[in-house]
Design an enzyme around this catalytic site. Structure first.
Site, PDB file in Angstrom:
ATOM      1  CB  ALA A   1     101.003 109.629  46.494  1.00  0.00           C
ATOM      2  NE  ARG A   2     106.203 106.140  42.024  1.00  0.00           N
ATOM      3  CZ  ARG A   2     107.044 105.437  42.750  1.00  0.00           C
ATOM      4  NH1 ARG A   2     106.578 104.767  43.802  1.00  0.00           N
ATOM      5  NH2 ARG A   2     108.309 105.372  42.447  1.00  0.00           N
TER       6      ARG A   2
ATOM      7  CG  HIS B   1      89.380 112.770  47.535  1.00  0.00           C
ATOM      8  ND1 HIS B   1      89.396 113.732  46.546  1.00  0.00           N
ATOM      9  CD2 HIS B   1      90.354 111.877  47.197  1.00  0.00           C
ATOM     10  CE1 HIS B   1      90.324 113.433  45.650  1.00  0.00           C
ATOM     11  NE2 HIS B   1      90.914 112.310  46.012  1.00  0.00           N
TER      12      HIS B   1
ATOM     13  CE  LYS C   1      92.575 116.750  39.230  1.00  0.00           C
ATOM     14  NZ  LYS C   1      93.152 115.572  38.529  1.00  0.00           N
TER      15      LYS C   1
HETATM   16  N1  NAP Z   1      97.359 117.149  40.620  1.00  0.00           N
HETATM   17  C1  NAP Z   1      97.610 116.298  39.648  1.00  0.00           C
HETATM   18  O1  NAP Z   1      98.389 116.572  38.729  1.00  0.00           O
HETATM   19  C2  NAP Z   1      96.969 114.953  39.664  1.00  0.00           C
HETATM   20  C3  NAP Z   1      97.407 113.976  38.757  1.00  0.00           C
HETATM   21  C4  NAP Z   1      96.847 112.704  38.831  1.00  0.00           C
HETATM   22  C5  NAP Z   1      95.848 112.450  39.757  1.00  0.00           C
HETATM   23  N2  NAP Z   1      95.420 113.422  40.605  1.00  0.00           N
HETATM   24  C6  NAP Z   1      94.358 113.139  41.584  1.00  0.00           C
HETATM   25  O2  NAP Z   1      94.883 112.283  42.588  1.00  0.00           O
HETATM   26  C7  NAP Z   1      93.918 111.301  42.962  1.00  0.00           C
HETATM   27  C8  NAP Z   1      94.536 109.920  42.750  1.00  0.00           C
HETATM   28  O3  NAP Z   1      94.894 109.743  41.406  1.00  0.00           O
HETATM   29  P1  NAP Z   1      96.058 108.729  40.947  1.00  0.00           P
HETATM   30  O4  NAP Z   1      96.155 108.860  39.479  1.00  0.00           O
HETATM   31  O5  NAP Z   1      97.267 108.922  41.774  1.00  0.00           O
HETATM   32  O6  NAP Z   1      95.366 107.339  41.299  1.00  0.00           O
HETATM   33  P2  NAP Z   1      96.069 105.933  41.582  1.00  0.00           P
HETATM   34  O7  NAP Z   1      97.410 105.853  40.939  1.00  0.00           O
HETATM   35  O8  NAP Z   1      95.054 104.905  41.247  1.00  0.00           O
HETATM   36  O9  NAP Z   1      96.327 105.944  43.145  1.00  0.00           O
HETATM   37  C9  NAP Z   1      95.296 106.111  44.048  1.00  0.00           C
HETATM   38  C10 NAP Z   1      95.666 105.418  45.344  1.00  0.00           C
HETATM   39  O10 NAP Z   1      94.524 105.523  46.195  1.00  0.00           O
HETATM   40  C11 NAP Z   1      94.435 104.369  47.019  1.00  0.00           C
HETATM   41  N3  NAP Z   1      93.030 103.916  47.027  1.00  0.00           N
HETATM   42  C12 NAP Z   1      92.176 104.003  48.064  1.00  0.00           C
HETATM   43  N4  NAP Z   1      90.993 103.493  47.764  1.00  0.00           N
HETATM   44  C13 NAP Z   1      91.079 103.045  46.503  1.00  0.00           C
HETATM   45  C14 NAP Z   1      90.180 102.372  45.653  1.00  0.00           C
HETATM   46  N5  NAP Z   1      88.934 102.045  46.036  1.00  0.00           N
HETATM   47  N6  NAP Z   1      90.594 102.059  44.416  1.00  0.00           N
HETATM   48  C15 NAP Z   1      91.835 102.358  44.002  1.00  0.00           C
HETATM   49  N7  NAP Z   1      92.738 102.999  44.786  1.00  0.00           N
HETATM   50  C16 NAP Z   1      92.366 103.323  46.026  1.00  0.00           C
HETATM   51  C17 NAP Z   1      95.411 103.352  46.475  1.00  0.00           C
HETATM   52  O11 NAP Z   1      96.465 103.234  47.392  1.00  0.00           O
HETATM   53  P3  NAP Z   1      96.526 102.083  48.539  1.00  0.00           P
HETATM   54  O12 NAP Z   1      95.582 100.994  48.126  1.00  0.00           O
HETATM   55  O13 NAP Z   1      97.962 101.668  48.503  1.00  0.00           O
HETATM   56  O14 NAP Z   1      96.133 102.729  49.805  1.00  0.00           O
HETATM   57  C18 NAP Z   1      95.958 103.955  45.192  1.00  0.00           C
HETATM   58  O15 NAP Z   1      97.335 103.751  45.014  1.00  0.00           O
HETATM   59  C19 NAP Z   1      92.664 111.576  42.130  1.00  0.00           C
HETATM   60  O16 NAP Z   1      91.745 112.331  42.884  1.00  0.00           O
HETATM   61  C20 NAP Z   1      93.210 112.408  40.951  1.00  0.00           C
HETATM   62  O17 NAP Z   1      92.285 113.340  40.415  1.00  0.00           O
HETATM   63  C21 NAP Z   1      95.981 114.657  40.575  1.00  0.00           C
END
Ligand code: NAP
Length: 331
Positions: free
Chosen positions: A15-16, A78, A96
């Site tokens: 998200a960042r 999701h 994704k």
């Molecule tokens: N397009 C790309 O390049 C890319 C790169 C990395 C990841 N992604 C995708 O983005 C998604 C998130 O990945 P990420 O690496 O950003 O993950 P992350 O750093 O762990 O962040 C996920 C966020 O989801 C929230 N969340 C809600 N329910 C949760 C749970 N049960 N456990 C943990 N977190 C939960 C949390 O925010 P709050 O608790 O603050 O609400 C957390 O900060 C995934 O589907 C991944 O495949 C895409």
């Protein structure tokens, strides 16, 4: 709609990066963010200039000043958020892998269609200018008939059972996180295969660590694909046709250029770098689709998302990995 007001759900790592690219998206602004923690929401809102910080996912789904939500939670989280948002009439960009299960993906797509709400998977690769150029070259016949796609994407990730990449309840495993890129790339250039073979290994948490996939088509076309959390791999791809090859250099899922080699010809480098971090292009697609009143993206249509999800889950099942949606998400 003149301007699309975006809301971000789940202010984690991705998200960042995506929020930082919002500055490159015309007719759009980051309006709100939602976290399970009010403090995390406020910190994110301060850093990226969002006007409102919500301490629950329900609050952003009900925010009347948000047009489109970007869902950036782990994959099994999701589905429930997407269904609640569609019910509230919010357009969606969903990270994704789209969901953790095929049933979950089908339910989200059915709900979007029934409610007439725009939904798109955040498969940013398809919107990278270099990949768009590759696709145009294929459509113009530069490769003749496309017969083969090869792609690999591997990282060297230290095993940590609490990390979402290894935790079963967070949809861990190479397939949904990285395999989605190689499978989606193959599906983009070859269409839906007739069969899938897979070989791989599992982590102690029961999620897939690495996999080699073969997508087969009845007319002999094929894709050979690798994905891994266990060892790094270059992350390149190639599209091979009867009249030429397109090489997509590392990392192929967000390349700055492609090389076209026509049969018997010299390599032609085609440079087409992304705007910002490369996430701007998917945001622009959704923003433009909403402004134009389009029901779906033609670049990342929901039928392709469903086809890719079916392949990912079939591969996981064959490896003995059974994903589930998280029914406990509070939204
Ligand atoms: N397009 C790309 O390049 C890319 C790169 C990395 C990841 N992604 C995708 O983005 C998604 C998130 O990945 P990420 O690496 O950003 O993950 P992350 O750093 O762990 O962040 C996920 C966020 O989801 C929230 N969340 C809600 N329910 C949760 C749970 N049960 N456990 C943990 N977190 C939960 C949390 O925010 P709050 O608790 O603050 O609400 C957390 O900060 C995934 O589907 C991944 O495949 C895409």
């Amino acid at each position: 709609m003149d301007e699309i007001r975006w809301g971000f759900v789940g202010p984690g790592r991705i998200a960042r990066l995506v929020a930082a690219d919002m500055q490159h998206v015309p007719h759009a602004r980051l309006s709100a963010v939602a976290s399970r923690s009010p403090q995390r929401a406020q910190e994110f809102a301060r850093e990226f200039g969002a006007e409102r910080a919500h301490g629950s996912y329900r609050a952003i789904v009900e925010d009347p000043d948000v047009d489109a939500l970007y869902i950036a939670t782990p994959h099994p989280q999701h589905h429930a958020i997407a269904l609640a948002a569609i019910e509230a009439g919010k357009a969606l960009l969903v990270e994704k892998a789209f969901t953790a299960t095929v049933a979950g993906a089908e339910e989200v797509v059915a709900a979007a269609r029934a409610r007439g709400v725009f939904v798109m998977e955040a498969m940013w690769t398809r919107f990278q200018p270099a990949v768009v150029r590759a696709r145009e070259l294929v459509e113009q016949g530069a490769l003749g008939q496309v017969r083969l796609v090869q792609a690999d994407l591997g990282v060297d990730k230290a095993f940590d059972p609490a990390d979402r990449l290894f935790a079963a309840e967070l949809g861990g495993g190479a397939m949904l996180d990285l395999g989605v890129y190689v499978v989606s790339f193959a599906q983009h250039f070859l269409g839906v295969p007739d069969r899938l073979e897979v070989v791989g290994s599992l982590a102690p948490t029961g999620v897939d660590l690495e996999a080699a996939l073969l997508l087969g088509y009845d007319d002999g076309r094929a894709a050979t694909l690798l994905t891994s959390l266990r060892q790094p791999s270059p992350g390149s791809a190639r599209v091979i046709g009867t009249e030429g090859v397109i090489e997509v250099p590392p990392r192929f899922h967000h390349p700055h250029a492609v090389t076209l080699v026509r049969r018997g010809g010299e390599p032609e480098l085609i440079e087409a770098p992304p705007l910002g971090g490369g996430y701007s292009h998917e945001l622009i697609e959704v923003t433009e689709c909403l402004r134009a009143g389009r029901p779906e993206s033609s670049v990342m249509p929901l039928e392709d998302t469903l086809a890719v999800q079916r392949l990912l889950n079939e591969a996981c099942e064959k490896l003995g990995v059974h994903h589930r949606e998280d029914a406990t998400v509070e939204v």
